[in-house]
Design a protein around this motif. Structure first.
Motif, PDB file in Angstrom:
ATOM      1  N   ASN A 278       0.811  -1.217   0.000  1.00 16.26           N
ATOM      2  CA  ASN A 278       0.000   0.000   0.000  1.00 16.26           C
ATOM      3  C   ASN A 278       0.850   1.276   0.000  1.00 16.26           C
ATOM      4  O   ASN A 278       0.419   2.309  -0.525  1.00 16.26           O
ATOM      5  N   SER A 279       2.072   1.219   0.555  1.00 16.80           N
ATOM      6  CA  SER A 279       2.930   2.402   0.478  1.00 16.80           C
ATOM      7  C   SER A 279       3.388   2.654  -0.953  1.00 16.80           C
ATOM      8  O   SER A 279       3.490   3.815  -1.386  1.00 16.80           O
ATOM      9  N   GLU A 280       3.666   1.576  -1.699  1.00 17.08           N
ATOM     10  CA  GLU A 280       4.024   1.731  -3.116  1.00 17.08           C
ATOM     11  C   GLU A 280       2.864   2.337  -3.909  1.00 17.08           C
ATOM     12  O   GLU A 280       3.063   3.195  -4.769  1.00 17.08           O
ATOM     13  N   LYS A 281       1.660   1.899  -3.586  1.00 17.66           N
ATOM     14  CA  LYS A 281       0.498   2.410  -4.308  1.00 17.66           C
ATOM     15  C   LYS A 281       0.214   3.862  -3.947  1.00 17.66           C
ATOM     16  O   LYS A 281      -0.095   4.689  -4.820  1.00 17.66           O
ATOM     17  N   ASN A 282       0.321   4.197  -2.650  1.00 19.14           N
ATOM     18  CA  ASN A 282       0.041   5.571  -2.230  1.00 19.14           C
ATOM     19  C   ASN A 282       1.089   6.543  -2.744  1.00 19.14           C
ATOM     20  O   ASN A 282       0.782   7.719  -2.993  1.00 19.14           O
ATOM     21  N   ASN A 283       2.316   6.077  -2.907  1.00 19.45           N
ATOM     22  CA  ASN A 283       3.380   6.943  -3.429  1.00 19.45           C
ATOM     23  C   ASN A 283       3.386   7.034  -4.951  1.00 19.45           C
ATOM     24  O   ASN A 283       4.158   7.815  -5.515  1.00 19.45           O
ATOM     25  N   GLY A 284       2.568   6.229  -5.601  1.00 15.24           N
ATOM     26  CA  GLY A 284       2.497   6.250  -7.054  1.00 15.24           C
ATOM     27  C   GLY A 284       3.595   5.472  -7.754  1.00 15.24           C
ATOM     28  O   GLY A 284       3.717   5.553  -8.988  1.00 15.24           O
ATOM     29  N   THR A 285       4.382   4.714  -7.001  1.00 15.04           N
ATOM     30  CA  THR A 285       5.473   3.945  -7.614  1.00 15.04           C
ATOM     31  C   THR A 285       5.045   2.557  -8.067  1.00 15.04           C
ATOM     32  O   THR A 285       5.775   1.917  -8.831  1.00 15.04           O
TER      33      THR A 285
ATOM     34  N   VAL B 114       2.433   1.695  -9.967  1.00 17.81           N
ATOM     35  CA  VAL B 114       2.072   1.711 -11.380  1.00 17.81           C
ATOM     36  C   VAL B 114       3.324   1.778 -12.245  1.00 17.81           C
ATOM     37  O   VAL B 114       3.454   1.077 -13.257  1.00 17.81           O
ATOM     38  N   ARG B 115       4.279   2.605 -11.854  1.00 20.19           N
ATOM     39  CA  ARG B 115       5.521   2.714 -12.623  1.00 20.19           C
ATOM     40  C   ARG B 115       6.324   1.419 -12.574  1.00 20.19           C
ATOM     41  O   ARG B 115       6.950   1.029 -13.567  1.00 20.19           O
ATOM     42  N   LEU B 116       6.306   0.773 -11.428  1.00 22.01           N
ATOM     43  CA  LEU B 116       7.073  -0.464 -11.295  1.00 22.01           C
ATOM     44  C   LEU B 116       6.482  -1.573 -12.155  1.00 22.01           C
ATOM     45  O   LEU B 116       7.210  -2.288 -12.856  1.00 22.01           O
ATOM     46  N   LEU B 117       5.155  -1.716 -12.126  1.00 20.52           N
ATOM     47  CA  LEU B 117       4.518  -2.772 -12.906  1.00 20.52           C
ATOM     48  C   LEU B 117       4.406  -2.424 -14.382  1.00 20.52           C
ATOM     49  O   LEU B 117       4.023  -3.278 -15.182  1.00 20.52           O
ATOM     50  N   ALA B 118       4.709  -1.165 -14.738  1.00 19.89           N
ATOM     51  CA  ALA B 118       4.778  -0.821 -16.156  1.00 19.89           C
ATOM     52  C   ALA B 118       6.032  -1.396 -16.810  1.00 19.89           C
ATOM     53  O   ALA B 118       6.103  -1.503 -18.039  1.00 19.89           O
ATOM     54  N   GLN B 119       7.006  -1.775 -15.984  1.00 15.66           N
ATOM     55  CA  GLN B 119       8.207  -2.428 -16.478  1.00 15.66           C
ATOM     56  C   GLN B 119       7.918  -3.912 -16.728  1.00 15.66           C
ATOM     57  O   GLN B 119       6.868  -4.423 -16.333  1.00 15.66           O
ATOM     58  N   PRO B 120       8.832  -4.618 -17.387  1.00 16.89           N
ATOM     59  CA  PRO B 120       8.609  -6.065 -17.603  1.00 16.89           C
ATOM     60  C   PRO B 120       8.769  -6.862 -16.308  1.00 16.89           C
ATOM     61  O   PRO B 120       9.720  -7.629 -16.128  1.00 16.89           O
ATOM     62  N   VAL B 121       7.838  -6.612 -15.377  1.00 16.22           N
ATOM     63  CA  VAL B 121       7.855  -7.249 -14.061  1.00 16.22           C
ATOM     64  C   VAL B 121       6.472  -7.837 -13.814  1.00 16.22           C
ATOM     65  O   VAL B 121       5.451  -7.159 -14.000  1.00 16.22           O
ATOM     66  N   TYR B 122       6.428  -9.082 -13.420  1.00 13.57           N
ATOM     67  CA  TYR B 122       5.158  -9.724 -13.100  1.00 13.57           C
ATOM     68  C   TYR B 122       4.764  -9.411 -11.657  1.00 13.57           C
ATOM     69  O   TYR B 122       5.614  -9.133 -10.804  1.00 13.57           O
ATOM     70  N   ARG B 123       3.475  -9.468 -11.413  1.00 16.12           N
ATOM     71  CA  ARG B 123       2.988  -9.167 -10.065  1.00 16.12           C
ATOM     72  C   ARG B 123       3.473 -10.185  -9.042  1.00 16.12           C
ATOM     73  O   ARG B 123       3.778  -9.819  -7.901  1.00 16.12           O
ATOM     74  N   ASP B 124       3.522 -11.452  -9.440  1.00 19.66           N
ATOM     75  CA  ASP B 124       3.976 -12.450  -8.486  1.00 19.66           C
ATOM     76  C   ASP B 124       5.446 -12.255  -8.144  1.00 19.66           C
ATOM     77  O   ASP B 124       5.875 -12.526  -7.010  1.00 19.66           O
TER      78      ASP B 124
END
Length: 332
Positions: free
Chosen positions: A111-118, A120-130
């Motif tokens: 939730n800190s990643e989501k609240n800081n807006g990072t 979306v940017r992180l998962l926009a890279q070739p990175v899977y959620r798992d």
């Protein structure tokens, strides 16, 4: 034939290319090491370890000379279990501090990643959620494992310098098994706190919820079980011996739903080789039994259900976290 320069370059080690998972693990480890909450929890664990070791070393002579204790020959195990009632033993401290350590490392993982807006940017890279979830869990668990391994090595080294007694293989295996058990115990609370960070938007809400769950299972759960048992089950004073055994087994079965009870049972069995059972025994079962320490393999077989329960609980929490995170909308 190729030139000598080409041959020389082929012998030179190539630069390692990190995968996205390794990059995220390195980043999470660095963030944890530089965070004040990890430093505070690290100092708290170190202070309690130093206090428990001081009390154990002060009373070690009496514990080793007590011939009535079948575990008096295990000097290094006595360092982790001996106490004069002024401070609890170290494994008792871990049963309280371990959940706080796991919660502190995971309550704002997502939730800190989501609240800081990072996020979306992180998962926009070739990175899977798992990979993201696994990297956060693995990095925190790696720090916890290094911490407990360092404490074990520090305890063995200090005991060797102060007592001069070489450690036996059975003691070393039991101490390492205790360290692994502690990591698994902290891993359960870590996976639970990461799941709460996915379920709740605000970090304060996930932290308070995780601490509330810890307080319930640590303080109030046994009280609730005893109250329900008194209301539903008959009075133990009016039961026969076999019925009392069944009554106690029912209570123990409900008590072992709590992770702290599973950890305490397993840690006590590993650090006290004379413990032969984790449940009540009849007089027929105790007849002819010689108070002697069990081999490490048999003690491990006794605690295997507790270890399996903690692993299963951690797996269920992580699977639930994965399910919630895969269905979560991260762009809103």
């Amino acid at each position: 034939m190729g030139s000598p320069l080409v041959y020389f370059n082929s012998l030179w080690p190539k630069e390692h290319t990190y995968s996205p998972f390794e990059v995220m693990v390195r980043k999470e480890v660095g963030d944890h090491i530089r965070s004040w909450r990890f430093i505070v929890m690290l100092l708290l664990v170190l202070f309690t370890f130093a206090g428990a070791m001081y009390v154990s070393l002060t009373n070690l002579g009496k514990a080793v000379q007590n011939v009535n204790d079948p575990d008096h020959v295990f000097v290094y195990l006595k360092l982790l279990t001996t106490s004069d009632n002024s401070l609890p033993a170290f494994h008792i401290f871990i049963s309280f501090l371990g959940p706080l350590l796991g919660i502190a490392l995971g309550f704002d993982a997502v939730n800190s990643e989501k609240n800081n807006g990072t996020l979306v940017r992180l998962l926009a890279q070739p990175v899977y959620r798992d990979q993201l979830l696994l990297a956060k869990f693995y990095a925190a668990l790696l720090l916890v494992g290094v911490l407990f391994l360092s404490l074990v090595l520090l305890m063995v080294g200090a005991g060797l310098m102060l007592t001069g007694v070489p450690i036996e293989a059975a003691e070393l295996f039991r101490i390492l098994a205790f360290a692994v058990l502690s990591v698994i115990y902290v891993g359960f609370w870590l996976s639970l706190s990461i799941g709460l960070s996915v379920a709740f938007r605000h970090a304060a809400t996930s932290a308070i919820t995780a601490i509330g769950i810890w307080l319930f299972f640590t303080v109030f759960y046994q009280i609730v079980v005893n109250m329900v048992a008194r209301a539903v089950l008959p009075d133990p004073a009016s039961l026969q011996a076999e019925q009392v055994m069944a009554y106690n087994n029912i209570l123990l079965s409900f008590f072992r739903v709590a992770p702290s009870q599973l950890y305490t049972d397993a840690a006590t069995t590993l650090l006290m080789p004379s413990v032969r059972s984790l449940g009540p025994l009849t007089m027929e079962q105790m007849a002819g039994a010689i108070p002697a320490p069990l081999p490490f393999r048999e003690s491990l077989m006794i605690v295997w259900p507790q270890v399996t329960g903690l692993l299963a609980a951690s797996t269920v929490c992580f699977a639930g976290t994965y399910f919630l995170f895969m269905r979560r909308e991260i762009r809103s």
